[in-house]
Design a protein around this motif. Sequence first.
Motif, mmCIF file in Angstrom:
data_model
loop_
_atom_site.group_PDB
_atom_site.id
_atom_site.type_symbol
_atom_site.label_atom_id
_atom_site.label_comp_id
_atom_site.label_asym_id
_atom_site.label_seq_id
_atom_site.Cartn_x
_atom_site.Cartn_y
_atom_site.Cartn_z
ATOM 1 N N ALA A 1 -43.306 -27.235 -10.511
ATOM 2 C CA ALA A 1 -42.978 -28.663 -10.595
ATOM 3 C C ALA A 1 -44.176 -29.559 -10.325
ATOM 4 C CB ALA A 1 -41.861 -29.000 -9.605
ATOM 5 N N GLY A 2 -45.176 -29.029 -9.613
ATOM 6 C CA GLY A 2 -46.324 -29.848 -9.237
ATOM 7 C C GLY A 2 -46.040 -30.777 -8.080
ATOM 8 N N ALA B 1 -37.073 -30.152 -11.929
ATOM 9 C CA ALA B 1 -37.925 -29.326 -12.785
ATOM 10 C C ALA B 1 -37.437 -27.886 -12.829
ATOM 11 C CB ALA B 1 -39.371 -29.383 -12.294
ATOM 12 N N THR B 2 -36.850 -27.419 -11.731
ATOM 13 C CA THR B 2 -36.296 -26.062 -11.704
ATOM 14 C C THR B 2 -35.114 -25.962 -12.649
ATOM 15 O OG1 THR B 2 -37.041 -25.758 -9.422
ATOM 16 C CG2 THR B 2 -35.323 -24.276 -10.216
ATOM 17 N N ALA B 3 -34.241 -26.970 -12.623
ATOM 18 C CA ALA B 3 -33.116 -26.990 -13.554
ATOM 19 C C ALA B 3 -33.614 -27.049 -14.997
ATOM 20 C CB ALA B 3 -32.202 -28.179 -13.250
ATOM 21 N N ALA B 4 -34.602 -27.893 -15.243
ATOM 22 C CA ALA B 4 -35.129 -28.037 -16.598
ATOM 23 C C ALA B 4 -35.730 -26.730 -17.101
ATOM 24 C CB ALA B 4 -36.175 -29.146 -16.637
ATOM 25 N N ALA C 1 -28.470 -28.508 -16.762
ATOM 26 C CA ALA C 1 -28.459 -29.822 -16.127
ATOM 27 C C ALA C 1 -28.549 -29.640 -14.612
ATOM 28 C CB ALA C 1 -27.179 -30.554 -16.486
ATOM 29 N N PRO C 2 -29.105 -30.626 -13.894
ATOM 30 C CA PRO C 2 -29.164 -30.493 -12.437
ATOM 31 C C PRO C 2 -27.814 -30.154 -11.812
ATOM 32 C CG PRO C 2 -30.507 -32.340 -13.136
ATOM 33 C CD PRO C 2 -29.783 -31.857 -14.366
#
Length: 241
Positions: free
Chosen positions: A158-159, A170-173, A178-179
Amino acid sequence: MSVLPKALAFDVFGTVVDWRGSIAREAAPVLVAAGRSDIDPHAFADQWRARYVPAMLAANKARAASESTAFVKLDSLHRTMLDDLLATLDIDLDDSTRAELTRGWHRLDPWPDTVAGLTRLKRRFPIVTLSNGNISMMVAMARRAGLPWDAILGAEVAGAYKPAAQTYQATAAALDVAPGELCLVAAHHADLAAARKAGLMCAFVSRPMEYGGRPAPDRDAVQAWEYSATSFTDLADQLGC
Protein backbone atom coordinates in the motif's frame (compact mmCIF):
# COMPACT_ATOMS: atom_id res chain seq x y z
CA MET A 1 -24.38 -13.08 10.59
CA SER A 2 -25.80 -13.99 7.16
CA VAL A 3 -23.30 -12.24 4.85
CA LEU A 4 -19.88 -13.85 4.87
CA PRO A 5 -16.71 -12.04 3.77
CA LYS A 6 -15.12 -12.96 0.46
CA ALA A 7 -11.62 -12.95 1.94
CA LEU A 8 -9.85 -12.74 5.29
CA ALA A 9 -6.91 -10.40 5.96
CA PHE A 10 -4.82 -10.88 9.09
CA ASP A 11 -2.91 -8.57 11.34
CA VAL A 12 0.25 -10.52 12.17
CA PHE A 13 2.16 -9.14 15.18
CA GLY A 14 0.30 -10.31 18.28
CA THR A 15 -2.60 -11.79 16.31
CA VAL A 16 -0.82 -14.55 14.40
CA VAL A 17 2.52 -14.64 16.22
CA ASP A 18 3.82 -14.04 19.74
CA TRP A 19 6.18 -11.10 19.21
CA ARG A 20 6.84 -10.53 22.92
CA GLY A 21 7.92 -14.04 23.86
CA SER A 22 9.86 -14.45 20.63
CA ILE A 23 11.81 -11.20 20.89
CA ALA A 24 12.55 -11.93 24.56
CA ARG A 25 14.01 -15.27 23.43
CA GLU A 26 16.14 -13.52 20.83
CA ALA A 27 17.28 -10.78 23.21
CA ALA A 28 18.12 -12.93 26.24
CA PRO A 29 21.55 -14.26 25.10
CA VAL A 30 22.47 -10.88 23.63
CA LEU A 31 21.82 -9.13 26.94
CA VAL A 32 23.84 -11.74 28.83
CA ALA A 33 26.75 -11.44 26.40
CA ALA A 34 26.64 -7.66 26.78
CA GLY A 35 26.90 -7.99 30.57
CA ARG A 36 23.35 -6.76 31.11
CA SER A 37 21.66 -9.76 32.69
CA ASP A 38 20.02 -7.21 34.99
CA ILE A 39 17.59 -6.37 32.16
CA ASP A 40 14.56 -8.62 31.83
CA PRO A 41 14.34 -9.80 28.18
CA HIS A 42 10.57 -9.39 28.19
CA ALA A 43 10.91 -5.80 29.41
CA PHE A 44 13.46 -5.25 26.63
CA ALA A 45 10.91 -6.56 24.10
CA ASP A 46 8.22 -4.30 25.57
CA GLN A 47 10.44 -1.23 25.31
CA TRP A 48 11.38 -2.02 21.72
CA ARG A 49 7.73 -2.52 20.78
CA ALA A 50 6.73 0.70 22.57
CA ARG A 51 8.57 2.62 19.86
CA TYR A 52 6.51 0.93 17.12
CA VAL A 53 3.40 3.11 16.86
CA PRO A 54 5.27 6.45 17.02
CA ALA A 55 7.62 5.22 14.27
CA MET A 56 4.69 4.20 12.05
CA LEU A 57 2.90 7.50 12.51
CA ALA A 58 6.08 9.47 11.81
CA ALA A 59 6.69 7.47 8.64
CA ASN A 60 3.14 8.07 7.41
CA LYS A 61 3.43 11.78 8.20
CA ALA A 62 6.69 12.07 6.26
CA ARG A 63 5.17 10.32 3.24
CA ALA A 64 2.10 12.55 3.35
CA ALA A 65 4.23 15.68 3.53
CA SER A 66 6.24 14.84 0.42
CA GLU A 67 5.41 12.56 -2.50
CA SER A 68 9.14 12.14 -3.12
CA THR A 69 9.69 10.53 0.30
CA ALA A 70 10.28 6.81 -0.20
CA PHE A 71 8.42 4.21 1.85
CA VAL A 72 10.68 2.96 4.65
CA LYS A 73 10.34 -0.76 5.36
CA LEU A 74 9.64 -1.97 8.87
CA ASP A 75 13.02 -3.73 9.00
CA SER A 76 14.67 -0.32 8.77
CA LEU A 77 12.36 1.20 11.35
CA HIS A 78 12.99 -1.74 13.71
CA ARG A 79 16.73 -1.10 13.45
CA THR A 80 16.28 2.60 14.18
CA MET A 81 14.07 1.75 17.16
CA LEU A 82 16.65 -0.75 18.41
CA ASP A 83 19.49 1.76 18.14
CA ASP A 84 17.46 4.25 20.15
CA LEU A 85 16.63 1.65 22.81
CA LEU A 86 20.23 0.54 23.16
CA ALA A 87 21.34 4.14 23.57
CA THR A 88 18.69 4.67 26.24
CA LEU A 89 19.84 1.55 28.12
CA ASP A 90 23.54 2.35 27.61
CA ILE A 91 24.20 -0.95 25.82
CA ASP A 92 26.95 -1.08 23.20
CA LEU A 93 26.51 -3.75 20.52
CA ASP A 94 28.44 -4.11 17.27
CA ASP A 95 26.69 -3.67 13.95
CA SER A 96 26.43 -7.38 13.13
CA THR A 97 24.82 -8.14 16.50
CA ARG A 98 22.35 -5.31 16.02
CA ALA A 99 21.51 -6.56 12.53
CA GLU A 100 20.96 -10.13 13.70
CA LEU A 101 18.83 -9.00 16.63
CA THR A 102 16.71 -6.94 14.22
CA ARG A 103 16.27 -10.05 12.07
CA GLY A 104 14.78 -11.68 15.14
CA TRP A 105 11.49 -10.12 14.02
CA HIS A 106 11.61 -12.57 11.07
CA ARG A 107 11.63 -15.50 13.51
CA LEU A 108 8.50 -14.93 15.58
CA ASP A 109 6.69 -18.03 16.86
CA PRO A 110 3.01 -18.62 16.04
CA TRP A 111 0.40 -19.00 18.76
CA PRO A 112 -0.52 -22.68 19.37
CA ASP A 113 -3.79 -22.46 17.40
CA THR A 114 -2.44 -20.39 14.51
CA VAL A 115 -1.41 -22.94 11.88
CA ALA A 116 -4.36 -25.27 12.45
CA GLY A 117 -6.80 -22.36 12.43
CA LEU A 118 -5.38 -20.75 9.30
CA THR A 119 -5.40 -24.10 7.51
CA ARG A 120 -9.09 -24.55 8.26
CA LEU A 121 -10.00 -20.97 7.32
CA LYS A 122 -8.10 -21.29 4.03
CA ARG A 123 -10.40 -24.11 2.93
CA ARG A 124 -13.22 -21.59 2.50
CA PHE A 125 -11.59 -18.17 2.19
CA PRO A 126 -8.49 -16.61 0.63
CA ILE A 127 -6.23 -15.69 3.55
CA VAL A 128 -3.69 -12.87 3.29
CA THR A 129 -1.60 -10.72 5.56
CA LEU A 130 -2.61 -7.14 6.29
CA SER A 131 0.45 -6.29 8.31
CA ASN A 132 2.86 -3.42 8.75
CA GLY A 133 5.65 -5.96 8.32
CA ASN A 134 7.57 -5.80 5.04
CA ILE A 135 7.26 -8.55 2.46
CA SER A 136 10.62 -10.24 3.06
CA MET A 137 9.91 -10.34 6.79
CA MET A 138 6.46 -11.86 6.30
CA VAL A 139 7.81 -14.46 3.85
CA ALA A 140 10.62 -15.51 6.20
CA MET A 141 8.21 -15.73 9.12
CA ALA A 142 5.72 -17.76 7.12
CA ARG A 143 8.33 -20.24 5.88
CA ARG A 144 9.73 -20.75 9.38
CA ALA A 145 6.36 -21.13 11.09
CA GLY A 146 4.41 -22.86 8.32
CA LEU A 147 1.89 -20.07 7.85
CA PRO A 148 -0.19 -20.96 4.75
CA TRP A 149 -0.85 -17.49 3.32
CA ASP A 150 -2.35 -17.10 -0.14
CA ALA A 151 -0.63 -13.72 -0.49
CA ILE A 152 1.53 -11.25 1.43
CA LEU A 153 -0.18 -7.86 1.43
CA GLY A 154 -0.30 -4.83 3.70
CA ALA A 155 1.84 -1.75 4.31
CA GLU A 156 4.64 -2.28 1.81
CA VAL A 157 2.15 -2.98 -1.00
CA ALA A 158 0.00 0.00 0.00
CA GLY A 159 2.93 2.34 0.58
CA ALA A 160 1.57 3.34 3.99
CA TYR A 161 1.39 1.91 7.49
CA LYS A 162 -1.77 1.09 9.38
CA PRO A 163 -3.88 2.83 10.63
CA ALA A 164 -3.92 4.77 7.33
CA ALA A 165 -7.14 3.96 5.47
CA GLN A 166 -5.26 3.29 2.22
CA THR A 167 -3.47 0.33 3.82
CA TYR A 168 -6.75 -1.50 4.38
CA GLN A 169 -8.35 -0.37 1.13
CA ALA A 170 -5.31 -1.25 -1.00
CA THR A 171 -5.44 -4.79 0.40
CA ALA A 172 -9.06 -5.13 -0.68
CA ALA A 173 -8.23 -3.68 -4.09
CA ALA A 174 -5.37 -6.16 -4.57
CA LEU A 175 -7.87 -8.97 -4.02
CA ASP A 176 -10.44 -7.42 -6.38
CA VAL A 177 -13.03 -7.21 -3.61
CA ALA A 178 -14.84 -4.24 -2.13
CA PRO A 179 -13.65 -3.10 1.32
CA GLY A 180 -16.92 -4.33 2.80
CA GLU A 181 -16.24 -7.81 1.41
CA LEU A 182 -12.88 -8.09 3.20
CA CYS A 183 -12.68 -8.99 6.90
CA LEU A 184 -9.72 -7.95 9.01
CA VAL A 185 -8.83 -10.49 11.68
CA ALA A 186 -6.93 -8.88 14.54
CA ALA A 187 -6.30 -9.02 18.27
CA HIS A 188 -6.24 -5.23 18.50
CA HIS A 189 -9.35 -3.10 18.85
CA ALA A 190 -7.60 0.04 17.54
CA ASP A 191 -6.56 -1.80 14.37
CA LEU A 192 -10.10 -3.08 13.90
CA ALA A 193 -11.55 0.38 14.50
CA ALA A 194 -9.36 1.83 11.75
CA ALA A 195 -10.31 -1.04 9.44
CA ARG A 196 -14.01 -0.48 10.09
CA LYS A 197 -13.59 3.23 9.38
CA ALA A 198 -11.99 2.23 6.05
CA GLY A 199 -15.04 0.10 5.26
CA LEU A 200 -13.88 -3.41 6.21
CA MET A 201 -15.66 -6.11 8.19
CA CYS A 202 -13.96 -7.00 11.47
CA ALA A 203 -13.19 -10.14 13.47
CA PHE A 204 -11.60 -9.85 16.92
CA VAL A 205 -9.50 -12.76 18.19
CA SER A 206 -8.46 -12.58 21.83
CA ARG A 207 -4.74 -12.96 22.60
CA PRO A 208 -4.59 -12.41 26.38
CA MET A 209 -0.88 -13.28 26.60
CA GLU A 210 0.31 -10.82 23.96
CA TYR A 211 1.40 -8.44 26.71
CA GLY A 212 2.26 -11.15 29.21
CA GLY A 213 -1.22 -11.14 30.71
CA ARG A 214 -1.38 -7.38 31.16
CA PRO A 215 -4.44 -5.53 29.79
CA ALA A 216 -4.10 -4.50 26.16
CA PRO A 217 -3.31 -0.79 25.73
CA ASP A 218 -6.19 -0.32 23.25
CA ARG A 219 -8.91 -2.06 25.25
CA ASP A 220 -10.92 1.16 25.38
CA ALA A 221 -11.34 1.03 21.57
CA VAL A 222 -13.57 -2.06 21.73
CA GLN A 223 -16.71 -2.11 19.57
CA ALA A 224 -19.31 -4.71 18.63
CA TRP A 225 -17.35 -6.43 15.88
CA GLU A 226 -18.95 -8.69 13.27
CA TYR A 227 -17.13 -11.64 14.83
CA SER A 228 -15.43 -12.21 18.17
CA ALA A 229 -13.44 -15.38 18.86
CA THR A 230 -11.11 -16.91 21.41
CA SER A 231 -8.80 -18.46 18.78
CA PHE A 232 -8.43 -19.02 15.05
CA THR A 233 -10.03 -22.43 15.43
CA ASP A 234 -12.99 -20.82 17.20
CA LEU A 235 -13.25 -18.33 14.34
CA ALA A 236 -13.14 -21.23 11.88
CA ASP A 237 -16.06 -22.82 13.74
CA GLN A 238 -18.05 -19.60 13.51
CA LEU A 239 -17.35 -19.24 9.79
CA GLY A 240 -18.28 -22.84 9.02
CA CYS A 241 -14.77 -23.98 8.11
